[in-house]
Design an enzyme around this catalytic site. Structure first.
Site, PDB file in Angstrom:
ATOM      1  N   GLY A 314       0.842  -1.208   0.219  1.00 31.31           N
ATOM      2  CA  GLY A 314      -0.537  -0.153  -0.141  1.00 31.31           C
ATOM      3  C   GLY A 314       0.294   1.651   0.015  1.00 31.31           C
ATOM      4  O   GLY A 314       1.891   1.340  -0.423  1.00 31.31           O
ATOM      5  N   SER A 315       0.448   2.375   0.701  1.00 29.31           N
ATOM      6  CA  SER A 315       0.719   3.844   0.332  1.00 29.31           C
ATOM      7  C   SER A 315       1.747   3.649   1.250  1.00 29.31           C
ATOM      8  O   SER A 315       2.557   4.510   1.373  1.00 29.31           O
ATOM      9  CB  SER A 315      -0.280   4.867   0.807  1.00 29.31           C
ATOM     10  OG  SER A 315      -1.774   4.987   0.075  1.00 29.31           O
ATOM     11  N   THR A 316       2.878   3.294   1.880  1.00 29.43           N
ATOM     12  CA  THR A 316       3.678   2.753   2.448  1.00 29.43           C
ATOM     13  C   THR A 316       5.580   2.645   1.516  1.00 29.43           C
ATOM     14  O   THR A 316       6.073   3.238   1.819  1.00 29.43           O
ATOM     15  CB  THR A 316       4.156   1.564   3.681  1.00 29.43           C
ATOM     16  OG1 THR A 316       3.952   0.626   2.931  1.00 29.43           O
ATOM     17  CG2 THR A 316       2.985   1.906   5.095  1.00 29.43           C
TER      18      THR A 316
END
Length: 601
Positions: A314-316
């Protein structure tokens, strides 16, 4: 015929003998001395003939004995059952030992205790049925049918019971069954039970490492030492010091157990990485197992999710995309990207979860977690540049640590622009969370990629084996936007006062039946402290968390992984070698201030 009387000189008693000479007078007689010598020679010739027969008889007996012994030796050499028995017995008698495993502070994680095992020699047991009856009477956990089958085998050695208690040993000894005996052995015990199970691993009943550090130790030559008899007790071997801190391990596990119950998650995992040395200070993956009784260790839900499981992060992953764009020169901290409308690519449409619908700078794109802005940064670098950067950051190859368990990342077979767009914001490639953490750690520590280690290691040693992957200026920019996200963005739940925390959330939809499911999420949170002089990186993940009461129906990372990370940090902060600073640093990001980056004024 004439008769003479004379004394025989060969007779000791001097008795006179009569010698009758009946030879014809005409024949000359031999002298008496010559006749006596001839008689003696005949006597000795007779004895010599008898001695030769005796020599032949004794030689034959010895030859037969030698042949019997040789035949037995040949039989022992070629008979597989006997050979196996001897080998097993010798192995048991050697009492193979393992070194103690200690945490970084010297707390015992694994050690050997002396025990005994009960064996039988079926060929020496006269009444096998009686032996079975007696043994099962004092060892009720034995299966009588199985034991009888063992004793009826034509083998020289079989196990009756491994790792018997002293009471059981005494009871069996009192039975006095011929052919039943005891072998001293070493039993592996783990005093702290489940704490650190996925790191330490476990050894089997023969004291052979099966998983984790226990298996790693065997690859370093322990079995060879045991085979040669050089490792009789654990004190003969140097203890193995791990990077793990048992105090932090207990606290982290406790918080995760509470988190799984609170968020009704399928599973969870968390780890603490020292970004200056690459040491894994703590790692918990739930559900876990007790290495003292690892009957469920091989169940599929007991995997080490930090290194064996691979997930879309995801956004990490946006931290890597931003670092790539800045380090390549395709963007700088003040660059802007248009996120006013969705990004169209063929029949696919890319939008933002928290759409701002405006032109945003790089820091704004990061704190608002814009998929559109991040994708445009990746497209500016290009497909090949993107692949090369992720490979350099260790995201496209299997991560290798001391733990033998690891997984290969899942990457597209054909990587085009659409893949670059989705991978830029953490979809389309699946990696182990520890793998992603190592890359983010390099973004935080000044640009040095270090392979995580579970063994105690000094900073100088870590730096010597590290690879520079980004410029120091890029590292400062990433630390700055991570800190900014903790102050103004989604990482605020972990922003513990006094520790200058920076962080990034990541929420990915899981693939179910070939399609993304909006209700089955994998959430991730990464936090660094202190963000101006990074020392520790936290990573927490939840598998399929559910909305908790009071969270407004949200199950995204900020509400579960972010909250748990904040609780873990608050609990272990006093144990870390970082004193709290309640006055913010005067100029934590000098280059960002000089460049006038968004948010510095």
């Amino acid at each position: 015929m004439s008769v003479e009387t004379h004394r025989d000189p060969y007779e000791a008693d001097g008795v006179e003998h009569e010698v009758v000479d009946d030879l014809p007078e005409a024949e000359p007689r031999a002298p008496l001395g010559r006749r006596l010598v001839g008689g003696v020679r005949a006597m000795f010739r007779l004895r010599l003939d008898k001695s030769a027969g005796r020599v032949i008889l004794v030689g034959g007996a010895f030859a037969a004995l030698f042949a019997t012994i040789s035949g037995r030796l040949v039989y022992l050499a070629v008979a597989p059952v006997e050979q196996e028995s001897i080998r097993r017995f010798a192995s048991s008698a050697s009492v193979a030992s393992r070194p103690d495993i200690l945490d970084r502070n010297g707390e015992v994680l694994a050690t050997d205790v002396r025990t005994v095992s009960i064996f039988a020699e079926p060929r020496n047991i006269i009444d096998k049925d009686e032996a079975v009856e007696l043994l099962t009477a004092v060892l009720p956990d034995l299966n009588a049918a199985e034991l009888r089958a063992k004793l009826n085998k034509k083998r020289g050695f079989v196990w009756v019971k491994r790792e018997a208690t002293p009471k059981q040993q005494a009871e069996v000894h009192r039975l006095g069954i011929p052919g039943v005996g005891f072998v001293p052995e070493s039993k592996r015990v783990y005093p702290n039970g489940v704490a650190g199970a996925h790191i330490v691993g476990f050894a089997n009943i023969d004291n052979v490492g099966i998983a984790g550090i226990e298996k790693y130790i065997d690859t370093q030559g322990l079995q060879d030492l045991n085979g040669l008899g050089f490792a009789r007790t654990s004190t003969d071997l140097k203890p193995v010091y791990l990077s793990m801190d048992l105090r932090i391990q207990h606290a982290m596990r406790d918080e995760l157990v509470q988190g799984i119950a609170h968020f009704r998650a399928k599973a969870a995992a968390s780890m603490l990485l020292d970004v200056t040395t690459g040491e894994v200070v703590s790692l918990v993956s739930l559900p876990d197992f007790d290495p003292n009784n690892p009957v469920d260790a091989l169940e599929k839900d007991r995997i080490n999710r930090m290194i064996v499981g691979v997930y879309e992060m995801g956004s990490t992953f946006k931290a890597l995309t931003v670092a790539m764009a800045l380090d390549s020169g395709k963007a700088n901290i003040n660059s802007s990207f248009d996120a006013r409308s969705k990004l169209q690519y063929g029949r696919f449409s890319i939008g933002d979860y928290h759409a701002q619908r405006r032109v945003m700078t790089v820091p704004e794109i990061f704190i608002h977690s814009s998929n559109i802005g991040t994708a445009k940064m990746a497209l500016a670098v290009g497909v090949e540049g993107h692949k090369a950067f992720l490979r350099k950051m260790g995201q496209l190859d299997r991560m290798k640590t001391e733990l033998p368990e690891s997984a290969m990342p899942i990457v597209p077979a054909k990587w085009g622009e659409l893949n670059t767009i989705t991978i830029a914001f953490g979809h389309g490639v699946a990696v182990a969370p520890m793998q992603a953490a190592a890359a983010v750690g390099a973004l935080m520590n000044g640009g040095y990629l270090m392979t995580p280690t579970f063994l105690k290691r000094e900073e100088a040693e870590a730096k010597a084996g590290a690879t520079r992957v980004i410029k120091p200026e890029t590292s400062e920019a990433l630390r700055y936007i991570m800190r900014l996200n903790a102050v103004k963005g989604s990482a605020s739940k972990a922003a513990l006062a006094g520790y200058f925390v920076g962080g990034k959330t990541g929420t990915a939809e899981k693939v179910v039946g070939g399609r993304y499911s909006k209700n089955r999420l994998f959430t991730t949170f990464m936090a660094v402290t202190p963000s101006d002089q990074p020392r520790y990186l936290f990573v927490t993940v939840y598998d399929e968390p559910q909305p908790a009461p009071g969270d407004g129906g949200y199950a995204t990372a900020a509400y579960n992984a972010g909250e748990s990370t904040g609780r873990i940090l608050e609990r272990i902060a006093p144990m870390l070698s970082i004193p709290p600073r309640f006055d913010p640093p005067a100029n934590p990001f000098p280059l960002m201030a000089k460049l006038g980056a968004w948010g510095t004024r």
